[in-house]
Design an enzyme around this catalytic site. Structure first.
Site, PDB file in Angstrom:
ATOM      1  N   PRO A  23      38.215  57.206-117.947  1.00 15.12           N
ATOM      2  CA  PRO A  23      37.355  57.112-116.762  1.00 15.12           C
ATOM      3  C   PRO A  23      35.902  56.844-117.144  1.00 15.12           C
ATOM      4  O   PRO A  23      35.365  57.480-118.056  1.00 15.12           O
ATOM      5  CB  PRO A  23      37.492  58.488-116.102  1.00 15.12           C
ATOM      6  N   CYS A  25      32.243  56.336-115.067  1.00 15.23           N
ATOM      7  CA  CYS A  25      31.523  56.304-113.793  1.00 15.23           C
ATOM      8  C   CYS A  25      30.773  54.988-113.653  1.00 15.23           C
ATOM      9  O   CYS A  25      30.136  54.516-114.593  1.00 15.23           O
ATOM     10  CB  CYS A  25      30.566  57.483-113.706  1.00 15.23           C
ATOM     11  N   GLN A 101      40.788  60.055-111.689  1.00 10.47           N
ATOM     12  CA  GLN A 101      40.272  61.324-112.183  1.00 10.47           C
ATOM     13  C   GLN A 101      39.575  62.035-111.027  1.00 10.47           C
ATOM     14  O   GLN A 101      38.555  61.561-110.520  1.00 10.47           O
ATOM     15  CB  GLN A 101      39.285  61.096-113.326  1.00 10.47           C
ATOM     16  N   TYR A 184      31.040  69.515-115.925  1.00  6.66           N
ATOM     17  CA  TYR A 184      31.198  69.517-114.479  1.00  6.66           C
ATOM     18  C   TYR A 184      31.864  70.829-114.030  1.00  6.66           C
ATOM     19  O   TYR A 184      32.101  71.719-114.843  1.00  6.66           O
ATOM     20  CB  TYR A 184      31.942  68.260-114.026  1.00  6.66           C
ATOM     21  N   ARG A 232      41.657  66.562-118.363  1.00 11.20           N
ATOM     22  CA  ARG A 232      40.668  66.273-119.399  1.00 11.20           C
ATOM     23  C   ARG A 232      39.796  67.506-119.609  1.00 11.20           C
ATOM     24  O   ARG A 232      39.328  68.115-118.645  1.00 11.20           O
ATOM     25  CB  ARG A 232      39.782  65.089-119.018  1.00 11.20           C
ATOM     26  N   LEU A 303      34.254  57.365-129.848  1.00 12.01           N
ATOM     27  CA  LEU A 303      33.832  56.323-130.794  1.00 12.01           C
ATOM     28  C   LEU A 303      35.006  55.779-131.600  1.00 12.01           C
ATOM     29  O   LEU A 303      34.918  55.583-132.809  1.00 12.01           O
ATOM     30  CB  LEU A 303      32.718  56.826-131.710  1.00 12.01           C
ATOM     31  N   ARG A 326      33.772  52.872-123.587  1.00 15.92           N
ATOM     32  CA  ARG A 326      32.691  51.894-123.683  1.00 15.92           C
ATOM     33  C   ARG A 326      33.077  50.662-124.486  1.00 15.92           C
ATOM     34  O   ARG A 326      32.607  49.555-124.204  1.00 15.92           O
ATOM     35  CB  ARG A 326      31.458  52.566-124.287  1.00 15.92           C
TER      36      ARG A 326
END
Length: 370
Positions: A23, A25, A101, A184, A232, A303, A326
């Site tokens: 996920p 954002c 998610q 969160y 997660r 990464l 990413r």
């Protein structure tokens, strides 16, 4: 065949390979938490990527649960119906399943978009609202203190997750992931750095785990039998006195016993004083630490940018699947290039079969058209 391109099951859901789009954002919804054209093109790109599964961005279960005023939501039927229409279109492009998610940002809510500063927006300002958490402890020293949720309000949050899950199934998602990571709300209840409650939701580990387990049970109860629900988590807070890997192992065991489809292992995000040691594979050891203690798949992330790197994680038994975030934004056909690098076949949209370099063309085959 490379392990990365073998099938894997998350509960009853079969994936064609072990590459998961994590996920990410997008901060591109309208102020009602509804889809924009950005989501249409982004989800279509994900669908054509060659990955085994896409989990779309953190999607708020209530207006107060948004990270920003531009977050996607699933707290009403209009949002559900718009997502259903988009997923129906997306399924004409690719058989790859889509997941969502479900999230509540807690004290990290009411924030500006990242490219506009990410700072908290005061409840009295446009686009701002009162944030809430386990305890009245702000994320940043200069932020307004969050409202500490009452027991009745906690029950409302649990119900928000359950109802959002019902909408997620109706919208056409094939899997639900609960967001218990990155500082969160569910993570805020887990960590002693943000949870200083004195009731049944605070104090000892059993109490701090209670909310995420209650949410999981409520969601599962409201779904069709066998519908996969993954979770997660942040494996540690990267700060002394915070949430630990040992505690992550325990909550993972509890979630597995309840029927979780997988554990998706990230880290950090809870405390602004975190000291993260960033480097290639920096979060993989956390997945490896949890994996021996559960009998469900464990997803590694952090990464992982190269095909050989992802394959090595699987070959070494550190995880069961690899989440790419990413790196896939930077290279939307990352799975294609991974298949070429590992000399493994991959199924793609037949419209793209003429674009590969000649030396790897034989690795690309069409998936069945819908």
């Amino acid at each position: 065949m490379a392990l990365l391109f073998e099938q894997i099951h998350f509960g009853d859901l079969a994936l064609q390979n072990k590459i998961v789009i994590a996920p990410m954002c997008q901060y591109s919804a309208n102020q009602q938490g509804e889809l924009s054209f950005w989501h249409s093109q982004q989800w279509a790109s994900y669908a054509l990527s060659g990955a085994g599964l896409c989990i779309v961005e953190a999607t708020a279960v209530s207006p107060e649960g948004r990270i920003s005023y531009a977050d996607l939501g699933l707290w009403n039927d209009t949002q559900r119906d718009q997502i259903k229409a988009l997923l129906t279109q997306i399924k004409t492009l690719s058989p790859m399943p889509f997941a969502v998610q479900l999230a509540h940002a807690g004290r990290k809510a009411s924030s500006e978009k990242p490219w506009l500063g990410r700072q908290q927006i005061a409840a009295t300002e446009p686009h701002g609202w009162q944030v809430e958490s386990a305890s009245a402890l702000p994320f940043h020293a200069g932020d307004a203190a969050p409202h500490a949720l009452s027991i009745a309000e906690i029950q409302s949050v649990i119900e928000d997750f359950a109802q959002a899950a019902v909408r997620a199934v109706a919208a056409g998602f094939a899997l639900i992931e609960l967001h218990g990571a990155h500082g969160y709300l569910l993570h805020q209840f887990l960590s002693p750095l943000s949870n200083q409650r004195q009731d049944q939701y605070g104090g000892c580990l059993e109490n701090r785990m209670r909310l995420i387990l209650d949410v999981f049970r409520a969601v599962q109860k409201n779904l069709p039998a066998g519908f996969p629900v993954g979770v997660r988590i942040s494996a540690q807070d990267w700060k002394v006195g915070g949430w630990t890997v040992e505690e992550s192992i325990e909550v993972s065991k509890q979630l597995a016993q309840l029927g979780a489809a997988y554990i998706h292992v990230s880290s950090g995000g809870l405390d602004e004083q975190q000291q993260i040691e960033i480097g290639p594979n920096y979060q993989v050891p956390f997945a490896a630490a949890i994996k021996p203690h559960v009998d469900i798949p464990v997803i590694a992330v952090g990464l992982i940018t190269e095909a050989e790197q992802a394959e090595a994680v699987l070959q070494q038994g550190q995880a069961d699947a690899i989440a790419i975030a990413r790196a896939l934004q930077y290279n939307p056909r990352w799975p294609w290039h991974a298949a070429a690098a590992l000399k493994t076949k991959i199924a793609i949209a037949p419209q793209y079969l003429r674009c590969q370099p000649h030396d790897v063309k034989a690795l690309f085959q069409p998936f069945a058209e819908n």
